[in-house]
Design a protein around this motif. Structure first.
Motif, PDB file in Angstrom:
ATOM      1  N   PRO A  46      10.335   2.385 -10.312  1.00 14.00           N
ATOM      2  CA  PRO A  46       9.868   3.037 -11.035  1.00 14.00           C
ATOM      3  C   PRO A  46      10.260   5.167 -10.002  1.00 14.00           C
ATOM      4  CG  PRO A  46       8.283   2.400 -10.334  1.00 14.00           C
ATOM      5  CD  PRO A  46       9.338   1.584  -9.942  1.00 14.00           C
ATOM      6  N   LEU A  47      11.228   5.668 -11.622  1.00 14.78           N
ATOM      7  CA  LEU A  47      11.238   6.648 -11.459  1.00 14.78           C
ATOM      8  C   LEU A  47      10.093   7.872 -10.241  1.00 14.78           C
ATOM      9  CD1 LEU A  47      13.907   8.938 -12.154  1.00 14.78           C
ATOM     10  CD2 LEU A  47      12.313   9.725 -12.954  1.00 14.78           C
ATOM     11  N   GLY A  48      10.375   8.292  -9.174  1.00 11.52           N
ATOM     12  CA  GLY A  48      10.279   9.038  -7.829  1.00 11.52           C
ATOM     13  C   GLY A  48       9.341   7.940  -7.207  1.00 11.52           C
ATOM     14  N   PHE A  49       9.087   6.652  -7.179  1.00 11.21           N
ATOM     15  CA  PHE A  49       8.661   5.416  -7.071  1.00 11.21           C
ATOM     16  C   PHE A  49       8.544   6.032  -4.438  1.00 11.21           C
ATOM     17  CE2 PHE A  49       8.301   1.524  -3.526  1.00 11.21           C
ATOM     18  CZ  PHE A  49       6.826   1.460  -4.540  1.00 11.21           C
ATOM     19  N   ASN A  50       9.924   6.201  -4.388  1.00 14.88           N
ATOM     20  CA  ASN A  50      10.019   6.549  -3.140  1.00 14.88           C
ATOM     21  C   ASN A  50       8.886   7.991  -2.538  1.00 14.88           C
ATOM     22  OD1 ASN A  50      10.762   4.808  -2.483  1.00 14.88           O
ATOM     23  ND2 ASN A  50      13.455   5.810  -2.446  1.00 14.88           N
ATOM     24  N   MET A  69       2.759  -1.199  -3.559  1.00 18.47           N
ATOM     25  CA  MET A  69       3.633  -2.359  -4.527  1.00 18.47           C
ATOM     26  C   MET A  69       3.493  -3.722  -4.810  1.00 18.47           C
ATOM     27  SD  MET A  69       6.765  -1.703  -1.053  1.00 18.47           S
ATOM     28  CE  MET A  69       6.991  -3.175  -2.161  1.00 18.47           C
ATOM     29  N   LEU A  70       2.314  -4.463  -4.346  1.00 14.21           N
ATOM     30  CA  LEU A  70       1.193  -5.622  -4.775  1.00 14.21           C
ATOM     31  C   LEU A  70       1.144  -5.331  -6.477  1.00 14.21           C
ATOM     32  CD1 LEU A  70      -0.155  -7.029  -2.312  1.00 14.21           C
ATOM     33  CD2 LEU A  70       1.290  -8.120  -3.079  1.00 14.21           C
ATOM     34  N   THR A  71       0.924  -4.037  -6.528  1.00  8.39           N
ATOM     35  CA  THR A  71       0.315  -3.805  -7.881  1.00  8.39           C
ATOM     36  C   THR A  71       1.979  -3.798  -8.906  1.00  8.39           C
ATOM     37  OG1 THR A  71      -1.064  -2.228  -7.081  1.00  8.39           O
ATOM     38  CG2 THR A  71      -0.823  -2.451  -9.387  1.00  8.39           C
ATOM     39  N   TRP A  72       2.843  -3.001  -8.152  1.00  9.17           N
ATOM     40  CA  TRP A  72       4.032  -3.251  -8.888  1.00  9.17           C
ATOM     41  C   TRP A  72       4.630  -4.837  -9.452  1.00  9.17           C
ATOM     42  CZ3 TRP A  72       8.038  -4.025  -7.293  1.00  9.17           C
ATOM     43  CH2 TRP A  72       9.797  -4.509  -8.253  1.00  9.17           C
ATOM     44  N   MET A  73       4.443  -5.470  -8.560  1.00  8.97           N
ATOM     45  CA  MET A  73       4.648  -7.128  -8.229  1.00  8.97           C
ATOM     46  C   MET A  73       3.904  -7.693  -9.798  1.00  8.97           C
ATOM     47  SD  MET A  73       5.842  -8.032  -4.984  1.00  8.97           S
ATOM     48  CE  MET A  73       5.318  -6.864  -3.694  1.00  8.97           C
ATOM     49  N   ARG A  74       3.276  -7.367  -9.250  1.00  7.27           N
ATOM     50  CA  ARG A  74       1.930  -7.966  -9.769  1.00  7.27           C
ATOM     51  C   ARG A  74       2.460  -7.695 -11.619  1.00  7.27           C
ATOM     52  NH1 ARG A  74      -3.168  -7.876  -7.032  1.00  7.27           N
ATOM     53  NH2 ARG A  74      -2.349  -9.091  -5.104  1.00  7.27           N
ATOM     54  N   SER A  75       3.090  -6.619 -11.841  1.00  4.51           N
ATOM     55  CA  SER A  75       3.083  -6.610 -13.169  1.00  4.51           C
ATOM     56  C   SER A  75       5.114  -6.398 -13.528  1.00  4.51           C
ATOM     57  CB  SER A  75       3.363  -4.333 -13.058  1.00  4.51           C
ATOM     58  OG  SER A  75       3.925  -3.952 -12.591  1.00  4.51           O
ATOM     59  N   ALA A  76       5.889  -7.164 -13.132  1.00  3.65           N
ATOM     60  CA  ALA A  76       6.944  -7.810 -13.909  1.00  3.65           C
ATOM     61  C   ALA A  76       5.576  -8.715 -14.662  1.00  3.65           C
ATOM     62  CB  ALA A  76       7.206  -8.284 -12.610  1.00  3.65           C
ATOM     63  N   ALA A 108       6.070   9.271  -4.587  1.00  2.00           N
ATOM     64  CA  ALA A 108       4.844   9.378  -4.545  1.00  2.00           C
ATOM     65  C   ALA A 108       4.536   8.472  -3.317  1.00  2.00           C
ATOM     66  CB  ALA A 108       5.019   8.068  -5.529  1.00  2.00           C
ATOM     67  N   VAL A 109       5.889   7.631  -2.974  1.00  2.00           N
ATOM     68  CA  VAL A 109       4.730   6.028  -1.668  1.00  2.00           C
ATOM     69  C   VAL A 109       4.529   6.886  -0.474  1.00  2.00           C
ATOM     70  CG1 VAL A 109       4.980   4.683  -0.048  1.00  2.00           C
ATOM     71  CG2 VAL A 109       6.053   4.091  -2.628  1.00  2.00           C
ATOM     72  N   TRP A 110       5.258   8.187  -0.254  1.00  2.00           N
ATOM     73  CA  TRP A 110       5.718   9.379   0.950  1.00  2.00           C
ATOM     74  C   TRP A 110       4.301   9.744   1.033  1.00  2.00           C
ATOM     75  CZ3 TRP A 110       6.904   7.925   5.445  1.00  2.00           C
ATOM     76  CH2 TRP A 110       7.982   6.562   5.561  1.00  2.00           C
ATOM     77  N   ARG A 111       4.529  10.066  -0.615  1.00  2.00           N
ATOM     78  CA  ARG A 111       2.957  11.786  -0.667  1.00  2.00           C
ATOM     79  C   ARG A 111       1.975  11.023  -0.165  1.00  2.00           C
ATOM     80  NH1 ARG A 111       5.124  13.953  -4.971  1.00  2.00           N
ATOM     81  NH2 ARG A 111       4.283  12.531  -5.863  1.00  2.00           N
ATOM     82  N   ARG A 112       2.121  10.034  -0.352  1.00  2.00           N
ATOM     83  CA  ARG A 112       0.369   8.398  -0.642  1.00  2.00           C
ATOM     84  C   ARG A 112       0.352   8.473   1.053  1.00  2.00           C
ATOM     85  NH1 ARG A 112       0.105   4.372  -4.425  1.00  2.00           N
ATOM     86  NH2 ARG A 112      -1.671   3.606  -3.356  1.00  2.00           N
ATOM     87  N   ILE A 113       0.997   8.291   1.686  1.00  2.00           N
ATOM     88  CA  ILE A 113       1.057   7.949   3.625  1.00  2.00           C
ATOM     89  C   ILE A 113       0.849   9.829   3.448  1.00  2.00           C
ATOM     90  CG2 ILE A 113       2.759   7.660   5.357  1.00  2.00           C
ATOM     91  CD1 ILE A 113       4.040   5.698   3.476  1.00  2.00           C
ATOM     92  N   ALA A 114       1.713  10.467   3.463  1.00  4.16           N
ATOM     93  CA  ALA A 114       1.084  11.809   4.031  1.00  4.16           C
ATOM     94  C   ALA A 114      -0.447  12.325   3.659  1.00  4.16           C
ATOM     95  CB  ALA A 114       2.149  12.684   3.787  1.00  4.16           C
ATOM     96  N   ALA A 115      -0.449  11.855   2.771  1.00  3.69           N
ATOM     97  CA  ALA A 115      -1.869  12.049   2.270  1.00  3.69           C
ATOM     98  C   ALA A 115      -2.869  11.525   3.064  1.00  3.69           C
ATOM     99  CB  ALA A 115      -2.163  11.879   1.113  1.00  3.69           C
ATOM    100  N   GLN A 116      -2.863  10.484   3.677  1.00  4.79           N
ATOM    101  CA  GLN A 116      -3.707  10.245   4.248  1.00  4.79           C
ATOM    102  C   GLN A 116      -3.260  10.021   5.640  1.00  4.79           C
ATOM    103  OE1 GLN A 116      -3.215   4.978   3.329  1.00  4.79           O
ATOM    104  NE2 GLN A 116      -4.624   5.592   1.573  1.00  4.79           N
ATOM    105  N   ALA A 117      -2.393  10.461   6.037  1.00  3.87           N
ATOM    106  CA  ALA A 117      -1.785  10.770   7.341  1.00  3.87           C
ATOM    107  C   ALA A 117      -2.527  11.847   8.119  1.00  3.87           C
ATOM    108  CB  ALA A 117      -0.255  10.693   7.832  1.00  3.87           C
ATOM    109  N   VAL A 118      -3.042  12.259   7.159  1.00  8.56           N
ATOM    110  CA  VAL A 118      -3.667  14.160   7.666  1.00  8.56           C
ATOM    111  C   VAL A 118      -5.048  13.706   8.917  1.00  8.56           C
ATOM    112  CG1 VAL A 118      -4.644  16.119   6.534  1.00  8.56           C
ATOM    113  CG2 VAL A 118      -3.153  15.520   5.829  1.00  8.56           C
ATOM    114  N   PRO A 119      -4.610  14.045   9.699  1.00 10.48           N
ATOM    115  CA  PRO A 119      -5.640  13.970  11.221  1.00 10.48           C
ATOM    116  C   PRO A 119      -7.529  14.574  11.091  1.00 10.48           C
ATOM    117  CG  PRO A 119      -3.855  15.483  11.658  1.00 10.48           C
ATOM    118  CD  PRO A 119      -3.614  15.302  10.419  1.00 10.48           C
ATOM    119  N   ALA A 120      -7.505  13.823  10.927  1.00  9.71           N
ATOM    120  CA  ALA A 120      -8.938  14.758  11.068  1.00  9.71           C
ATOM    121  C   ALA A 120      -9.346  15.902  11.950  1.00  9.71           C
ATOM    122  CB  ALA A 120     -10.433  13.462  11.932  1.00  9.71           C
TER     123      ALA A 120
END
Lengths: 134, 163
Positions: free
Chosen positions: A46-50, A1-8, A52-64
Motif C-alpha cells: 500500500p501507498l506509504g507503507f514503509n 504485516m500479518l494483517t496485510w497478508m491475511r487480507s490477500a 507508516a511502519v517506521w513511524r510506528r516503530i519510532a512511536a514505540q521507541a520513544v524512551p521512557a
C-alpha cells in the motif's frame, strides 16, 4: 504485516493451517517447507507503507523518561562495557599519576637544590651569617 | 554500575601508586643528600661532580675556613651594632663613627680577601672545568652588587645588600 497478508485474495495463513491440519499424519515439516518455499506475495505494498511502519516503530521507541543519575549510570555501563574504553581510562589515570609524580618531584628537587645552594653560600659568607644572626 | 566503579577505583589507585613511585624514585638522590651531616657540602659534591679524593680536600678546606668565617661574622655584627648605636645618638659625624666606619671597611676587605682565597682554593681542588663553573657561580652569589639584582627568589645575599 500479518494483517496485510491475511487480507490477500488467497490468504496464505489459512492455506498453511489447512495444509498442516491435513498433512499432520504424513510429516508436516516437509509440507510446511514446500509451502513456505512456494509462498509468493505479488500484491504491491500500500501507498506509504514503509513510512507508516517506521513511524510506528519510532512511536514505540520513544524512551521512557529517566532520571539524570540513571542516565549517567546507563551511559557509564555502556562505556565501560567496551574493553578499549576501560583500558584507555585506566591508562589515562596511570599516565596522570606519572605526570603528577614527575611534576611534583621536579619542583621539589629544584626547591631542595636551591635550599642546599643557599646553605652553602650562607656557610662561606660571613656577611650572610651576620645578616641572619639574631 | 559495579564494573565502571571497579575500573575507576582501580585506575585511581594505580594512578596514585604511579605518582608516589615516580616521586619517590626521582627524589631519592636529593633525599639522600639532605640526610648527610653537611647537606651543603654533599650538594657541592654532586653539583660540581667532585671526585671522592678531591671532596676530602674540599671538606678539609671548608672545615678550616669555617672558624675564620665565624670570627669575621662576629666582627661584622659587632661593628654594625656599634655603628647603629652611635648613629642613633649622633647628630653629626664624630671621630668614633669615622673610626668605626673605617673598621667596618677593613673588616669587609678582610672578609672578601678570605672568601676569595677560599673560593680559589676550592676551585683548584675541582676538575678545571668544574672549578671554573664553581668560581663563576660562587662569585655571582657572594659578590653581587646592588645595581645587579639577582633573579627573583634568590636566597643568597650580596655584601652590598647588608649596608
Amino acid at each position: 504485516m500479518l494483517t496485510w497478508m491475511r487480507s490477500a485474495a488467497e490468504p496464505p495463513g489459512k492455506q498453511l493451517i489447512d495444509s498442516m491440519n491435513h498433512e499432520s499424519s504424513h510429516g508436516p515439516n516437509a509440507n510446511l517447507d514446500s509451502l513456505l518455499r512456494d509462498w509468493r506475495v505479488d500484491d504491491p505494498l500500500p501507498l506509504g507503507f514503509n513510512r507508516a511502519v517506521w513511524r510506528r516503530i519510532a512511536a514505540q521507541a520513544v524512551p521512557a523518561p529517566v532520571s539524570p543519575v540513571a542516565a549517567l549510570r546507563l551511559r557509564l555501563d555502556r562505556w565501560f562495557a567496551r574493553p578499549a574504553w576501560s583500558i584507555g581510562c585506566a591508562l589515562f589515570l596511570v599516565s596522570a599519576g606519572l605526570l603528577a609524580g614527575y611534576w611534583q618531584a621536579t619542583a621539589q628537587t629544584a626547591r631542595w637544590e636551591q635550599l642546599m645552594a643557599s646553605r652553602y653560600v650562607h656557610s662561606v659568607d660571613p656577611y650572610a651569617q651576620a645578616a641572619s644572626a639574631p | 554500575m559495579r564494573r565502571p566503579l571497579v575500573i575507576l577505583v582501580l585506575g585511581a589507585i594505580l594512578g596514585l601508586l604511579t605518582a608516589a613511585a615516580t616521586y619517590w624514585s626521582m627524589t631519592a638522590h636529593h633525599r639522600a643528600l639532605l640526610r648527610q651531616e653537611q647537606p651543603e657540602l654533599a650538594w657541592l659534591r654532586a653539583e660540581f661532580k667532585v671526585a671522592p679524593e678531591d671532596f676530602a680536600r674540599i671538606s678539609a678546606l671548608h672545615q678550616a675556613y669555617l672558624p675564620q668565617c665565624a670570627e669575621l661574622c662576629q666582627r661584622i655584627a659587632s661593628c654594625e651594632a656599634r655603628i647603629r648605636t652611635l648613629l642613633d645618638q649622633a647628630d653629626h659625624l664624630t671621630p668614633e663613627i669615622e673610626a668605626l666606619l673605617l673598621e667596618a671597611a677593613q673588616t669587609r676587605v678582610e672578609c672578601q680577601k678570605n672568601m676569595l682565597e677560599h673560593f680559589f682554593q676550592v676551585s683548584r681542588a675541582m676538575p678545571p672545568e668544574q672549578g671554573r663553573r664553581y668560581l663563576a657561580w660562587v662569585k655571582e652569589k657572594t659578590f653581587r652588587m646592588d645595581h645587579e639584582p639577582g633573579p627573583p627568589g634568590e636566597a643568597s645575599h650580596g655584601h652590598q645588600g647588608h649596608h
